[in-house]
Write an enzyme that holds these catalytic residues in place. Structure first.
Site, short mmCIF file in Angstrom:
data_model
loop_
_atom_site.label_atom_id
_atom_site.label_comp_id
_atom_site.label_asym_id
_atom_site.label_seq_id
_atom_site.Cartn_x
_atom_site.Cartn_y
_atom_site.Cartn_z
N SER A 570 0.83 -1.20 0.00
CA SER A 570 0.00 0.00 0.00
C SER A 570 0.86 1.25 0.00
O SER A 570 0.52 2.25 -0.64
CB SER A 570 -0.95 0.00 1.19
OG SER A 570 -0.28 -0.28 2.38
N ASN A 573 1.88 1.69 -3.65
CA ASN A 573 0.88 1.82 -4.71
C ASN A 573 -0.39 2.59 -4.37
O ASN A 573 -1.07 3.04 -5.27
CB ASN A 573 0.46 0.43 -5.19
CG ASN A 573 1.62 -0.33 -5.80
OD1 ASN A 573 2.28 0.17 -6.70
ND2 ASN A 573 1.88 -1.52 -5.29
N TYR A 574 -0.73 2.72 -3.11
CA TYR A 574 -2.05 3.25 -2.80
C TYR A 574 -2.08 4.49 -1.92
O TYR A 574 -3.10 5.16 -1.84
CB TYR A 574 -2.90 2.17 -2.14
CG TYR A 574 -3.32 1.10 -3.10
CD1 TYR A 574 -4.27 1.38 -4.08
CD2 TYR A 574 -2.77 -0.16 -3.05
CE1 TYR A 574 -4.65 0.41 -4.98
CE2 TYR A 574 -3.14 -1.14 -3.96
CZ TYR A 574 -4.09 -0.85 -4.92
OH TYR A 574 -4.46 -1.80 -5.80
N LEU A 575 -1.01 4.75 -1.19
CA LEU A 575 -1.06 5.87 -0.26
C LEU A 575 -0.41 7.10 -0.88
O LEU A 575 0.78 7.06 -1.23
CB LEU A 575 -0.35 5.48 1.04
CG LEU A 575 -1.01 4.30 1.76
CD1 LEU A 575 -0.20 3.90 2.98
CD2 LEU A 575 -2.43 4.63 2.16
#
Length: 615
Positions: A570, A573-575
């Site tokens: 995460s 890629n996501y935060l």
DNA sequence: CCTCTCGAATCGGGGTGAGACTA
DNA sequence: CTAGTCTCACCCCGATTCGAGAG
């Protein structure tokens, strides 16, 4: 892919930022040469570039002739191939007798032999696929007619010895080999994009091997053949020199000059010739940084729409007269939003049987009255998703109805696929797709957690707060990792340590009482007499023992907690890195405590964010 | 008792290549 | 559909930490 309005007012052109960045990384990479291209054609462009990037982003509107262009000039050196196969001449046994193989046949046999101690050897699919490919290479008339009659132990043992030899090598030897490899690879590591030196991501061509899919992949065990220059298409600027082919006597498949794409080279995947393998720039490059930023900006935009979107789907699944497609879309959107499920494209027989939201099967969900839904399915990478959640009653009812009258293996959302879903989402917000929800939910969770949970304290405590928030996100996204082989023994040892520390503490307390009365300490567990200590000294020891126990217990709970949770995914890629950077600035936490070297490089674009930034 | 040394255990980061999503 | 990009866990290896024993 349109440029966002708020990019236009960027303080600095991205290029100049990267120049700085480039020079700082160049230190760590022992680069002495300044970030300047060596070809005349590019000298010209370096100067133009700052201006043109600036003016491009301020003047050129999306949709204009160059709206698709990703770069103006591109120079690189192509790819590097794995070393050729070195035949070892070790013979396998067939029905107990040594068999001669050609180097090509031997190479494939070796790939198989070295997998002896993996569980692939237990999988019929793997054995079948391997045998088909190897038999083709042996030729139908070869003496070897059955895999079962082959004994690969000699090659396996040879391989073990080689590994051992490598291990035994002195550090100097290892260093020398590494140094030499670096020297060979150096020229492939960099590309010059619009005059700026950028790192290339994967410039090494994938070596041959046996295909290992994740989960029960139908193609496991197939031979992934060696890639040759004639398989590779190179993409490069019009004026750039064509990279020299590193294998004498061979040549590239094709040279392209396509500035609308970001790949430097590609070849067809030998396992699935319809698919491609690309060479891209590294994550730290400006091109990747820019699209990363755009990704997070899109997710941030969702914040302004999410209220209406939620209201809309709530209305839709409450409305029972609506056509079923609409109702399914509403429920699917709800699941994607609430559970951060992936979209779930259709897959064909040639791929592992995994599902996402749109491809959920009736058997993957179970309705537990009054309003709980249990999910159990294999998602991406055949990672199991197992979760029981409370849902709103209309959703519960709707899912029950979607299941009704269908077989276990039928699609839950039979009226739906990812393109329909995404088409619908696009009507709600420009550019909205299913995966944006994952980014949005991950980042907004981190942002909120950090705001709510951070308290006054020292850096270590704040880092713990961050890790906790990070963990929540990882759980939402179902980012798992396999429990390490040594996990149990690690826990056991920690328990033992806690036990001995507690025992010590007990003795210390007794000793303290005795010391206060002027008596000598009791004998220890080992029967030895301990030294006389002042009560103060014992108190000190008690304090440190307590601390030790506390630390061990903390270690144990976090270890147990995180044994199956992968935090890294995460973060990468996501935060939105700006959340992290801003939080670090506000709370005076050094960014290095959270981001490692490569994340710092990847997120260079986020470093000058305002400390008050909210996602 | 403390410090240092050395080998073993563990951690962490880079690389890798498969898998998923989307224009 | 195909092509292109993003995501993701595992693997390996080097670095770091740990812990036992010597001094």
């Amino acid at each position: 892919m349109s440029t966002k309005p708020n990019h236009l007012s960027e303080k600095k052109p991205l290029a100049s930022k990267l120049q700085q960045n480039g020079s700082s990384t160049s230190n760590t990479n022992k680069m002495k040469t300044p970030v300047v291209p060596n070809k005349k054609a590019n000298m010209k462009n370096t100067k133009q570039m700052k201006k043109s990037k600036f003016s491009k982003s301020t003047k050129v509107q999306p949709g204009s002739t160059d709206g698709q262009r990703k770069w103006t000039t591109l120079v690189h050196n192509g790819v590097i191939f794995p070393p050729p196969y070195q035949p070892h001449g070790i013979k396998i046994l067939y029905k107990g007798k040594p068999i001669d193989l050609t180097p090509e046949q031997e190479e494939v046999a070796t790939m198989y032999a070295v997998m002896k101690d993996t569980d692939y050897m237990q999988k019929p699919k793997f054995l079948e696929n391997f045998w088909n490919d190897w038999r083709r290479i042996l030729g139908r008339n070869h003496v070897i007619q059955k895999l079962d009659d082959c004994d690969f132990t000699p090659i396996y043992e040879w391989h073990q010895q080689e590994k051992e030899k490598k291990k035994q090598m002195s550090t100097e030897e290892k260093k020398a080999i590494k140094e030499q490899k670096m020297q060979q690879e150096e020229k492939y590591m960099w590309a010059i994009v619009d005059g700026v030196k950028e790192k290339v991501g994967n410039f090494r061509v994938e070596p041959p091997g046996l295909f290992r899919g994740r989960g029960e992949h139908p193609k496991m065990g197939k031979l992934k053949r060696r890639i040759r220059p004639r398989d590779i298409t190179i993409n490069i600027g019009k004026d750039a020199p064509v990279p020299e082919c590193p294998i004498a006597g061979e040549s590239w498949k094709e040279i392209k000059h396509d500035s609308t794409v970001t790949w430097l080279a590609f070849w067809n995947d030998p396992i699935n010739p319809k698919e491609f393998k690309y060479v891209f720039l590294a994550a730290s490059s400006s091109l990747k940084g820019q699209s990363d930023k755009e990704k997070y900006e899109k997710a941030r935009m969702l914040k302004d729409y999410i209220h209406n979107i939620r209201a809309a789907y709530t209305k839709d699944f409450n409305n029972k007269d609506k056509d079923p497609t609409k109702r399914q879309i509403a429920v699917a959107t709800y699941l994607i939003d609430k559970l951060a499920l992936r979209a779930g494209n259709e897959k064909d027989e040639e791929e592992a049987d995994t599902v996402g939201c749109c491809t959920l099967k009736v058997s993957n969900v179970e309705c537990i009255p009054p309003n709980m839904i249990k999910f159990d399915f294999l998602g991406k990478d055949s990672i199991r998703y197992e979760n029981t959640v409370e849902v709103e009653l209309p959703v519960f009812k709707a899912i029950g109805q979607f299941q009704a009258g269908k077989g276990e293996n039928e699609l839950l959302f039979n009226a739906l696929d990812t393109s329909k879903l995404n088409a619908h989402l696009k009507e709600l917000m420009p550019g909205l797709t299913a995966k944006v929800f994952r980014t949005y939910n991950a980042s907004i969770t981190l942002d909120q957690q950090l705001y709510e949970e951070t308290e006054e304290g020292d850096v270590a405590e704040k880092v713990v707060v961050y890790q906790k928030a990070n963990k929540q996100v990882a759980i939402i996204c179902n980012h798992q990792r396999t429990v390490s082989k040594t996990h149990d023994s690690q826990i056991l040892r920690l328990t033992e340590r806690i036990e001995t520390a507690k025992q010590e503490l007990k003795e210390l307390k007794i000793d303290l009482e005795r010391a206060k009365k002027g008596k000598p300490p009791l004998k220890g567990a080992d029967g030895k007499q301990k030294r006389n200590l002042s009560p103060e000294a014992i108190e000190k020891k008690i304090a440190s023992a307590n601390q030790k126990i506390e630390k061990y217990e903390m270690d144990m709970t976090t270890k147990e907690d995180l044994k199956t949770v992968a935090l890294g995914t995460s973060k990468i890629n996501y935060l939105d890195p700006r959340i992290t950077v801003a939080w670090c600035k506000r709370h005076e936490v050094p960014i290095e405590k959270i981001f490692n070297k490569s994340l710092l490089a990847k997120f260079a674009w986020a470093m000058d964010v305002d400390p008050e930034f909210r996602f």
